[in-house]
Scaffold this motif. Structure first.
Motif, short mmCIF file in Angstrom:
data_model
loop_
_atom_site.label_atom_id
_atom_site.label_comp_id
_atom_site.label_asym_id
_atom_site.label_seq_id
_atom_site.Cartn_x
_atom_site.Cartn_y
_atom_site.Cartn_z
N LYS A 22 0.83 -1.21 0.00
CA LYS A 22 0.00 0.00 0.00
C LYS A 22 0.86 1.26 0.00
CE LYS A 22 -3.86 -2.36 2.05
NZ LYS A 22 -4.74 -2.53 3.16
N TRP A 23 1.97 1.22 0.75
CA TRP A 23 2.88 2.36 0.76
C TRP A 23 3.53 2.52 -0.62
CZ3 TRP A 23 1.57 5.56 4.09
CH2 TRP A 23 1.30 5.22 5.42
N LEU A 24 3.91 1.42 -1.25
CA LEU A 24 4.53 1.48 -2.57
C LEU A 24 3.56 2.06 -3.59
CD1 LEU A 24 7.09 0.87 -4.13
CD2 LEU A 24 6.21 -1.42 -4.57
N GLU A 25 2.30 1.67 -3.51
CA GLU A 25 1.28 2.21 -4.40
C GLU A 25 1.10 3.72 -4.17
OE1 GLU A 25 -1.10 2.29 -7.51
OE2 GLU A 25 -0.06 0.49 -6.85
N ALA A 26 1.14 4.15 -2.91
CA ALA A 26 1.03 5.58 -2.59
C ALA A 26 2.23 6.35 -3.15
CB ALA A 26 0.92 5.77 -1.08
N MET A 27 3.42 5.77 -3.08
CA MET A 27 4.61 6.43 -3.61
C MET A 27 4.53 6.53 -5.14
SD MET A 27 7.78 5.18 -1.21
CE MET A 27 7.49 3.43 -1.39
N LYS A 28 4.05 5.47 -5.78
CA LYS A 28 3.89 5.50 -7.24
C LYS A 28 2.88 6.58 -7.65
CE LYS A 28 5.07 0.70 -8.23
NZ LYS A 28 4.57 -0.61 -8.69
N ALA A 29 1.80 6.70 -6.89
CA ALA A 29 0.79 7.72 -7.18
C ALA A 29 1.39 9.13 -7.04
CB ALA A 29 -0.42 7.56 -6.27
#
Length: 116
Positions: A22-29
């Motif tokens: 979830k953190w990785l997805e937030a960073m990608k966003a």
């Protein structure tokens, strides 16, 4: 009331947590948003100039019941490492007060100016 939501304080903590996907997805966003908004232009650093580092800041956004509904990651510059007179001479941030806009609109209306 301050509550610790177990938010990571470093990139490493975020990647080692059970919520790493979830953190990785937030960073990608965040990176995609910066790309879409043309926040920066990548260039090769000049000799003799030091670059400003950056770090990730992680936050969990909660709903009314206190449940996590959004994971936010922000990439921020470490501007506090700059020294005035060495790394920069002046700063500028374009900010307008709503009061100023209202005054300009009132003047335009009074004199029947056209606003395009």
């Amino acid at each position: 009331m301050l509550i610790d939501h177990n938010e990571p304080t470093t990139y490493q903590e975020a990647m080692e947590s059970p919520e790493s996907a979830k953190w990785l997805e937030a960073m990608k966003a965040e990176m995609q948003s910066m790309y879409n908004n043309q926040v920066w232009t990548l260039i090769d650093p000049s000799d003799g100039l030091k670059t400003i580092g950056c770090k990730w800041v992680f936050k969990k956004k909660l709903d009314m019941d206190g449940n996590v509904h959004t994971y936010k990651a922000r990439l921020v510059a470490k501007g506090y490492r700059q020294v005035h007179g060495i790394d920069y001479d002046e700063t500028f941030s374009p900010v307008v007060m709503i009061k100023s806009i209202r005054i300009l609109i009132a003047i335009a209306a009074y004199y029947d100016y056209e606003i395009w």
